[in-house]
Design an enzyme around this catalytic site. Structure first.
Site, PDB file in Angstrom:
ATOM      1  N   ASP A 146      -5.219   0.136   6.321  1.00 56.29           N
ATOM      2  CA  ASP A 146      -5.907  -0.253   7.558  1.00 56.29           C
ATOM      3  C   ASP A 146      -7.090   0.672   7.853  1.00 56.29           C
ATOM      4  OD1 ASP A 146      -3.767  -1.930   7.554  1.00 56.29           O
ATOM      5  OD2 ASP A 146      -2.722  -0.975   9.215  1.00 56.29           O
ATOM      6  N   ASP A 152       0.824  -1.226   0.000  1.00 56.92           N
ATOM      7  CA  ASP A 152       0.000   0.000   0.000  1.00 56.92           C
ATOM      8  C   ASP A 152       0.853   1.269   0.000  1.00 56.92           C
ATOM      9  OD1 ASP A 152       0.729  -0.223   2.706  1.00 56.92           O
ATOM     10  OD2 ASP A 152      -1.247   0.352   3.470  1.00 56.92           O
TER      11      ASP A 152
HETATM   12  C1  GLA Z   1       0.642  -2.080   8.441  1.00 51.06           C
HETATM   13  C2  GLA Z   1       0.380  -0.702   7.840  1.00 51.06           C
HETATM   14  C3  GLA Z   1      -0.365  -0.833   6.510  1.00 51.06           C
HETATM   15  C4  GLA Z   1       0.365  -1.797   5.573  1.00 51.06           C
HETATM   16  C5  GLA Z   1       0.677  -3.106   6.287  1.00 51.06           C
HETATM   17  C6  GLA Z   1       1.513  -4.031   5.446  1.00 51.06           C
HETATM   18  O1  GLA Z   1      -0.570  -2.695   8.783  1.00 51.06           O
HETATM   19  O2  GLA Z   1      -0.393   0.080   8.730  1.00 51.06           O
HETATM   20  O3  GLA Z   1      -0.509   0.441   5.928  1.00 51.06           O
HETATM   21  O4  GLA Z   1       1.529  -1.211   5.056  1.00 51.06           O
HETATM   22  O5  GLA Z   1       1.352  -2.893   7.508  1.00 51.06           O
HETATM   23  O6  GLA Z   1       0.828  -4.425   4.313  1.00 51.06           O
END
Ligand code: GLA
Length: 383
Positions: free
Chosen positions: A168, A27
Protein backbone atom coordinates in the site's frame (compact mmCIF):
# COMPACT_ATOMS: atom_id res chain seq x y z
CA UNK A 1 -10.20 24.52 1.10
CA UNK A 2 -7.44 23.83 3.60
CA UNK A 3 -6.48 27.57 3.62
CA UNK A 4 -9.28 28.15 6.06
CA UNK A 5 -7.59 25.85 8.57
CA UNK A 6 -4.03 26.93 7.99
CA UNK A 7 -3.62 30.33 6.36
CA UNK A 8 -0.22 31.00 4.77
CA UNK A 9 0.78 27.36 4.47
CA UNK A 10 3.95 26.94 2.45
CA UNK A 11 3.65 23.31 1.27
CA UNK A 12 1.01 20.85 0.19
CA UNK A 13 1.71 17.12 0.17
CA UNK A 14 -0.71 14.91 -1.77
CA UNK A 15 -0.61 11.12 -1.39
CA UNK A 16 -3.08 8.83 -3.18
CA UNK A 17 -4.95 5.73 -2.07
CA UNK A 18 -4.71 2.60 -4.20
CA UNK A 19 -6.60 -0.30 -5.68
CA UNK A 20 -4.92 -3.63 -6.12
CA UNK A 21 -5.69 -5.29 -9.44
CA UNK A 22 -4.06 -8.65 -8.70
CA UNK A 23 -1.72 -10.26 -6.17
CA UNK A 24 -3.84 -10.16 -3.02
CA UNK A 25 -2.48 -11.31 0.33
CA UNK A 26 0.85 -12.16 -1.22
CA UNK A 27 2.96 -9.13 -0.26
CA UNK A 28 3.75 -10.68 3.15
CA UNK A 29 4.75 -13.88 1.35
CA UNK A 30 7.42 -12.14 -0.75
CA UNK A 31 5.07 -12.24 -3.77
CA UNK A 32 4.43 -9.93 -6.72
CA UNK A 33 1.56 -7.43 -6.65
CA UNK A 34 -0.19 -5.20 -9.19
CA UNK A 35 -1.66 -2.13 -7.52
CA UNK A 36 -2.45 1.27 -9.02
CA UNK A 37 -2.58 4.60 -7.20
CA UNK A 38 -5.98 6.27 -7.61
CA UNK A 39 -7.36 9.79 -7.78
CA UNK A 40 -8.48 9.81 -4.17
CA UNK A 41 -5.91 11.24 -1.83
CA UNK A 42 -4.76 12.66 1.47
CA UNK A 43 -3.93 16.37 1.24
CA UNK A 44 -1.72 17.87 3.90
CA UNK A 45 -0.78 21.55 4.09
CA UNK A 46 2.03 22.70 6.32
CA UNK A 47 4.05 25.63 7.56
CA UNK A 48 7.50 25.10 9.06
CA UNK A 49 7.96 26.22 12.69
CA UNK A 50 11.12 26.86 14.64
CA UNK A 51 10.49 24.35 17.37
CA UNK A 52 10.37 20.55 17.58
CA UNK A 53 6.61 20.18 17.85
CA UNK A 54 4.02 19.13 15.32
CA UNK A 55 0.67 20.83 15.62
CA UNK A 56 -1.88 19.00 13.50
CA UNK A 57 -5.50 19.44 12.59
CA UNK A 58 -7.40 16.43 11.29
CA UNK A 59 -9.96 18.51 9.44
CA UNK A 60 -12.35 15.65 8.59
CA UNK A 61 -12.53 14.59 12.23
CA UNK A 62 -12.65 18.11 13.67
CA UNK A 63 -9.78 17.20 16.01
CA UNK A 64 -6.30 18.48 16.61
CA UNK A 65 -3.20 17.36 18.48
CA UNK A 66 0.27 18.65 19.30
CA UNK A 67 3.15 16.26 19.85
CA UNK A 68 6.87 16.65 20.30
CA UNK A 69 9.39 15.13 17.88
CA UNK A 70 11.66 14.49 20.87
CA UNK A 71 9.14 12.29 22.72
CA UNK A 72 7.72 10.05 20.03
CA UNK A 73 8.28 6.78 21.85
CA UNK A 74 5.85 7.77 24.60
CA UNK A 75 2.93 8.04 22.09
CA UNK A 76 1.65 11.07 24.01
CA UNK A 77 0.72 14.62 23.15
CA UNK A 78 2.61 17.52 24.72
CA UNK A 79 0.29 17.44 27.75
CA UNK A 80 1.02 13.80 28.46
CA UNK A 81 -2.31 12.47 27.13
CA UNK A 82 -2.27 9.36 24.92
CA UNK A 83 -2.25 10.26 21.21
CA UNK A 84 -5.64 9.77 19.54
CA UNK A 85 -5.54 6.73 17.25
CA UNK A 86 -5.50 8.77 14.01
CA UNK A 87 -2.38 10.62 15.21
CA UNK A 88 -0.43 7.37 15.60
CA UNK A 89 0.02 7.28 11.82
CA UNK A 90 1.86 10.60 11.46
CA UNK A 91 3.68 10.09 14.77
CA UNK A 92 4.66 6.54 13.76
CA UNK A 93 6.02 7.84 10.48
CA UNK A 94 8.05 10.45 12.37
CA UNK A 95 9.33 7.76 14.74
CA UNK A 96 10.49 5.61 11.81
CA UNK A 97 12.26 8.56 10.12
CA UNK A 98 13.89 9.39 13.44
CA UNK A 99 15.10 5.79 13.79
CA UNK A 100 16.70 6.22 10.36
CA UNK A 101 18.42 9.38 11.64
CA UNK A 102 16.73 11.56 9.06
CA UNK A 103 16.31 15.25 9.82
CA UNK A 104 12.83 15.88 11.24
CA UNK A 105 11.37 19.39 11.43
CA UNK A 106 8.47 20.73 13.46
CA UNK A 107 5.51 22.21 11.61
CA UNK A 108 1.93 23.31 11.80
CA UNK A 109 -0.28 21.25 9.54
CA UNK A 110 -3.84 20.48 8.51
CA UNK A 111 -4.97 17.50 6.48
CA UNK A 112 -8.03 16.06 4.84
CA UNK A 113 -8.74 12.94 2.80
CA UNK A 114 -11.33 11.74 0.33
CA UNK A 115 -10.20 8.10 0.61
CA UNK A 116 -12.94 6.30 2.53
CA UNK A 117 -11.61 4.86 5.80
CA UNK A 118 -11.65 1.10 6.28
CA UNK A 119 -12.71 0.50 2.69
CA UNK A 120 -9.61 -1.33 1.50
CA UNK A 121 -8.26 1.66 -0.45
CA UNK A 122 -5.28 2.28 1.87
CA UNK A 123 -6.34 5.45 3.58
CA UNK A 124 -3.77 4.91 6.35
CA UNK A 125 -0.85 4.23 4.02
CA UNK A 126 -1.71 7.46 2.18
CA UNK A 127 -1.56 9.40 5.47
CA UNK A 128 1.85 7.92 6.26
CA UNK A 129 3.23 8.62 2.80
CA UNK A 130 1.90 12.20 2.74
CA UNK A 131 3.67 12.92 6.04
CA UNK A 132 6.89 11.15 5.11
CA UNK A 133 7.14 13.08 1.84
CA UNK A 134 6.48 16.35 3.64
CA UNK A 135 9.20 15.65 6.22
CA UNK A 136 11.52 14.77 3.37
CA UNK A 137 10.89 18.15 1.77
CA UNK A 138 11.18 20.08 5.04
CA UNK A 139 14.36 18.23 6.07
CA UNK A 140 16.03 18.60 2.66
CA UNK A 141 16.96 14.89 2.41
CA UNK A 142 16.00 12.51 -0.32
CA UNK A 143 15.26 8.78 -0.54
CA UNK A 144 13.63 6.89 -3.41
CA UNK A 145 9.96 5.92 -3.42
CA UNK A 146 10.55 2.32 -2.35
CA UNK A 147 12.66 3.39 0.63
CA UNK A 148 10.04 5.98 1.59
CA UNK A 149 7.41 3.23 1.51
CA UNK A 150 9.58 0.95 3.67
CA UNK A 151 10.03 3.69 6.25
CA UNK A 152 6.27 4.22 6.39
CA UNK A 153 5.65 0.48 6.66
CA UNK A 154 8.03 0.22 9.60
CA UNK A 155 6.08 2.96 11.40
CA UNK A 156 2.80 1.15 10.77
CA UNK A 157 4.19 -2.25 11.84
CA UNK A 158 6.19 -1.25 14.86
CA UNK A 159 4.61 1.96 16.14
CA UNK A 160 0.94 1.69 15.21
CA UNK A 161 1.09 -2.09 15.61
CA UNK A 162 -0.57 -3.14 12.34
CA UNK A 163 1.31 -5.92 10.64
CA UNK A 164 0.74 -4.87 7.01
CA UNK A 165 2.93 -5.67 4.00
CA UNK A 166 4.66 -3.13 1.74
CA UNK A 167 2.19 -2.89 -1.14
CA UNK A 168 0.00 0.00 0.00
CA UNK A 169 2.75 2.43 0.92
CA UNK A 170 4.62 1.40 -2.22
CA UNK A 171 1.66 2.26 -4.47
CA UNK A 172 0.97 5.57 -2.76
CA UNK A 173 4.62 6.59 -3.07
CA UNK A 174 5.28 5.42 -6.65
CA UNK A 175 2.01 5.68 -8.61
CA UNK A 176 2.20 6.60 -12.30
CA UNK A 177 -0.78 8.08 -14.14
CA UNK A 178 -2.48 5.61 -16.48
CA UNK A 179 -0.47 2.64 -15.19
CA UNK A 180 -0.69 -0.27 -12.83
CA UNK A 181 2.55 -1.01 -10.96
CA UNK A 182 4.11 -4.42 -11.11
CA UNK A 183 6.06 -4.77 -7.85
CA UNK A 184 8.16 -7.69 -6.67
CA UNK A 185 8.05 -7.38 -2.89
CA UNK A 186 11.18 -9.52 -2.50
CA UNK A 187 13.65 -8.04 -4.98
CA UNK A 188 11.90 -4.64 -4.79
CA UNK A 189 12.07 -4.47 -8.60
CA UNK A 190 9.12 -2.62 -10.07
CA UNK A 191 7.86 -1.30 -13.37
CA UNK A 192 4.77 0.49 -14.62
CA UNK A 193 2.39 -1.57 -16.76
CA UNK A 194 -0.16 0.35 -18.86
CA UNK A 195 -3.80 -0.61 -18.41
CA UNK A 196 -5.31 -2.27 -21.49
CA UNK A 197 -6.37 0.34 -24.06
CA UNK A 198 -10.09 1.09 -23.91
CA UNK A 199 -10.46 -0.13 -20.33
CA UNK A 200 -11.23 1.76 -17.13
CA UNK A 201 -11.08 0.93 -13.44
CA UNK A 202 -14.34 1.18 -11.54
CA UNK A 203 -14.45 0.91 -7.76
CA UNK A 204 -17.60 -0.24 -5.98
CA UNK A 205 -17.82 0.42 -2.26
CA UNK A 206 -20.06 -2.14 -0.56
CA UNK A 207 -20.53 0.20 2.40
CA UNK A 208 -19.54 -2.69 4.69
CA UNK A 209 -16.66 -1.67 6.92
CA UNK A 210 -14.04 -4.09 8.10
CA UNK A 211 -14.64 -5.28 11.58
CA UNK A 212 -12.17 -7.63 13.25
CA UNK A 213 -10.05 -6.94 10.20
CA UNK A 214 -6.84 -6.70 12.14
CA UNK A 215 -7.09 -9.97 13.98
CA UNK A 216 -8.35 -11.76 10.88
CA UNK A 217 -5.48 -10.31 8.85
CA UNK A 218 -2.91 -11.38 11.44
CA UNK A 219 -4.51 -14.79 11.56
CA UNK A 220 -4.02 -15.18 7.78
CA UNK A 221 -0.40 -14.15 8.15
CA UNK A 222 0.07 -16.70 10.91
CA UNK A 223 -1.34 -19.47 8.67
CA UNK A 224 1.13 -18.55 5.94
CA UNK A 225 3.99 -18.73 8.43
CA UNK A 226 2.76 -22.07 9.72
CA UNK A 227 2.54 -23.45 6.16
CA UNK A 228 6.07 -22.27 5.47
CA UNK A 229 7.50 -23.91 8.56
CA UNK A 230 5.74 -27.22 7.81
CA UNK A 231 6.81 -27.26 4.17
CA UNK A 232 10.40 -26.15 4.68
CA UNK A 233 11.80 -29.47 5.94
CA UNK A 234 10.66 -31.02 2.65
CA UNK A 235 11.52 -28.08 0.41
CA UNK A 236 14.69 -26.72 2.00
CA UNK A 237 15.23 -24.02 -0.64
CA UNK A 238 12.07 -22.07 0.20
CA UNK A 239 12.20 -18.75 2.04
CA UNK A 240 8.56 -17.79 1.67
CA UNK A 241 5.38 -19.27 0.16
CA UNK A 242 6.24 -17.39 -2.99
CA UNK A 243 8.96 -19.99 -3.62
CA UNK A 244 6.57 -22.97 -3.59
CA UNK A 245 5.65 -24.12 -7.11
CA UNK A 246 2.17 -25.55 -7.74
CA UNK A 247 3.85 -28.90 -8.54
CA UNK A 248 5.66 -29.05 -5.19
CA UNK A 249 2.57 -27.85 -3.40
CA UNK A 250 0.55 -30.70 -4.91
CA UNK A 251 3.06 -33.19 -3.48
CA UNK A 252 3.26 -31.78 0.04
CA UNK A 253 -0.09 -30.02 0.60
CA UNK A 254 -1.45 -32.92 2.65
CA UNK A 255 1.11 -32.23 5.35
CA UNK A 256 -0.76 -29.05 6.24
CA UNK A 257 -3.84 -28.79 8.45
CA UNK A 258 -6.95 -28.20 6.33
CA UNK A 259 -7.45 -24.44 6.82
CA UNK A 260 -3.72 -23.74 6.52
CA UNK A 261 -3.65 -25.80 3.35
CA UNK A 262 -6.48 -23.77 1.82
CA UNK A 263 -4.80 -20.50 2.67
CA UNK A 264 -1.40 -21.58 1.39
CA UNK A 265 -3.02 -22.82 -1.82
CA UNK A 266 -4.44 -19.35 -2.40
CA UNK A 267 -0.98 -17.82 -2.08
CA UNK A 268 0.69 -20.34 -4.37
CA UNK A 269 -2.02 -19.93 -7.04
CA UNK A 270 -2.15 -16.15 -6.70
CA UNK A 271 1.59 -15.85 -7.30
CA UNK A 272 1.11 -17.82 -10.54
CA UNK A 273 -1.80 -15.60 -11.56
CA UNK A 274 0.33 -12.47 -11.26
CA UNK A 275 3.10 -14.06 -13.34
CA UNK A 276 0.52 -15.01 -15.96
CA UNK A 277 -1.04 -11.54 -15.90
CA UNK A 278 1.98 -9.51 -16.91
CA UNK A 279 2.28 -10.72 -20.53
CA UNK A 280 -1.51 -10.45 -20.87
CA UNK A 281 -1.48 -6.85 -19.70
CA UNK A 282 1.48 -6.01 -21.90
CA UNK A 283 -0.42 -7.46 -24.87
CA UNK A 284 -3.46 -5.33 -23.93
CA UNK A 285 -5.55 -8.47 -23.33
CA UNK A 286 -8.26 -7.07 -21.05
CA UNK A 287 -10.44 -10.18 -21.31
CA UNK A 288 -7.60 -12.51 -20.30
CA UNK A 289 -6.61 -10.28 -17.41
CA UNK A 290 -10.23 -10.00 -16.31
CA UNK A 291 -10.50 -13.81 -16.09
CA UNK A 292 -7.57 -13.81 -13.67
CA UNK A 293 -9.30 -11.16 -11.54
CA UNK A 294 -12.38 -13.37 -11.31
CA UNK A 295 -10.29 -16.41 -10.42
CA UNK A 296 -8.57 -14.34 -7.73
CA UNK A 297 -11.91 -13.37 -6.21
CA UNK A 298 -13.10 -16.98 -6.15
CA UNK A 299 -9.88 -17.96 -4.39
CA UNK A 300 -10.15 -15.14 -1.83
CA UNK A 301 -13.74 -16.20 -1.17
CA UNK A 302 -13.35 -19.98 -1.06
CA UNK A 303 -9.77 -20.61 0.01
CA UNK A 304 -8.51 -17.55 1.81
CA UNK A 305 -11.96 -16.72 3.22
CA UNK A 306 -11.62 -12.96 3.36
CA UNK A 307 -14.73 -12.03 1.37
CA UNK A 308 -18.24 -11.31 2.68
CA UNK A 309 -21.72 -11.72 1.14
CA UNK A 310 -21.92 -8.09 -0.02
CA UNK A 311 -18.60 -8.27 -1.88
CA UNK A 312 -19.62 -11.57 -3.47
CA UNK A 313 -22.89 -10.01 -4.64
CA UNK A 314 -21.04 -7.06 -6.19
CA UNK A 315 -18.75 -9.44 -8.09
CA UNK A 316 -21.62 -11.66 -9.26
CA UNK A 317 -23.64 -8.68 -10.45
CA UNK A 318 -20.63 -7.13 -12.21
CA UNK A 319 -19.97 -10.30 -14.20
CA UNK A 320 -23.45 -10.18 -15.67
CA UNK A 321 -23.17 -6.58 -16.83
CA UNK A 322 -22.15 -5.72 -20.40
CA UNK A 323 -18.59 -4.50 -20.79
CA UNK A 324 -17.22 -6.08 -17.59
CA UNK A 325 -13.93 -7.92 -18.04
CA UNK A 326 -13.13 -8.67 -14.45
CA UNK A 327 -14.23 -7.98 -10.88
CA UNK A 328 -12.91 -8.87 -7.45
CA UNK A 329 -12.56 -7.63 -3.92
CA UNK A 330 -9.56 -5.37 -3.47
CA UNK A 331 -7.32 -4.95 -0.42
CA UNK A 332 -7.47 -7.05 2.72
CA UNK A 333 -11.19 -7.91 2.37
CA UNK A 334 -13.87 -8.54 5.05
CA UNK A 335 -15.83 -5.63 3.52
CA UNK A 336 -14.76 -2.53 1.66
CA UNK A 337 -14.56 -2.35 -2.11
CA UNK A 338 -14.47 -4.34 -5.30
CA UNK A 339 -12.36 -3.30 -8.27
CA UNK A 340 -13.73 -3.80 -11.78
CA UNK A 341 -12.04 -3.68 -15.15
CA UNK A 342 -14.61 -2.36 -17.59
CA UNK A 343 -14.81 -1.40 -21.24
CA UNK A 344 -14.51 2.37 -21.37
CA UNK A 345 -17.57 2.96 -23.55
CA UNK A 346 -19.76 0.85 -21.24
CA UNK A 347 -18.62 2.50 -18.01
CA UNK A 348 -21.69 4.63 -17.36
CA UNK A 349 -24.10 1.80 -18.01
CA UNK A 350 -22.00 -0.45 -15.79
CA UNK A 351 -22.05 2.00 -12.89
CA UNK A 352 -25.83 2.43 -13.03
CA UNK A 353 -26.44 -1.30 -13.45
CA UNK A 354 -24.23 -2.22 -10.51
CA UNK A 355 -25.78 0.36 -8.20
CA UNK A 356 -29.30 -0.75 -9.08
CA UNK A 357 -28.57 -4.43 -8.79
CA UNK A 358 -26.87 -4.00 -5.42
CA UNK A 359 -29.71 -1.95 -4.02
CA UNK A 360 -32.25 -4.54 -5.19
CA UNK A 361 -30.36 -7.46 -3.74
CA UNK A 362 -29.14 -6.02 -0.46
CA UNK A 363 -31.20 -2.94 0.26
CA UNK A 364 -27.92 -1.10 0.67
CA UNK A 365 -26.44 1.71 -1.39
CA UNK A 366 -23.10 1.12 -3.08
CA UNK A 367 -20.96 4.04 -4.09
CA UNK A 368 -19.67 3.13 -7.55
CA UNK A 369 -17.23 5.38 -9.35
CA UNK A 370 -14.69 5.60 -12.10
CA UNK A 371 -11.09 5.75 -10.89
CA UNK A 372 -8.03 6.93 -12.74
CA UNK A 373 -4.64 5.35 -12.19
CA UNK A 374 -2.78 8.33 -10.80
CA UNK A 375 0.54 9.85 -9.88
CA UNK A 376 2.08 8.90 -6.54
CA UNK A 377 2.92 11.29 -3.72
CA UNK A 378 4.07 14.81 -4.59
CA UNK A 379 4.87 17.87 -2.53
CA UNK A 380 4.40 21.33 -3.97
CA UNK A 381 5.41 24.72 -2.67
CA UNK A 382 2.46 27.05 -2.29
CA UNK A 383 2.71 30.58 -3.66
C1 GLA B 1 -3.68 -4.74 3.31
C2 GLA B 1 -2.20 -4.64 3.66
C3 GLA B 1 -1.34 -4.94 2.44
C4 GLA B 1 -1.74 -6.28 1.81
C5 GLA B 1 -3.25 -6.33 1.58
C6 GLA B 1 -3.70 -7.68 1.08
O1 GLA B 1 -4.03 -3.75 2.39
O2 GLA B 1 -1.90 -3.34 4.14
O3 GLA B 1 0.02 -4.94 2.81
O4 GLA B 1 -1.30 -7.35 2.59
O5 GLA B 1 -3.97 -6.03 2.76
O6 GLA B 1 -3.17 -7.95 -0.16
Amino acid sequence: MLDRYLPNASFISTAPGRVNLLGEHVDYNDGMVLPAAINRAVRLVAKLTRDRTVNLQAVDLGQSVTFSLDHLVEKQDINGNPLPSWALYPAGTAWSLYEEELDLRGFEGAFTSDIPIGAGLSSSAAVEVAFAALWQKLGGWSVDGVKLAQLCQRGENRYVGVNSGLMDQFASANGIAGNALYFDTRSLFWQPVPLPPGSVIIVADSGVRRSLANSAYNDRRASCEQALSLLRPHLPGIRALRDVSPEDFAIYADLLPEITQMRARHVVDECCRVAEAIPLLKAGDAAGFGRLMLACHASLRNLYQVSCPELDILVELAQELPGCWGARLTGAGFGGCTVNLVQENKAEEFILGLKDGYQNKTNRQAEVYLCHASQGVHVEELP
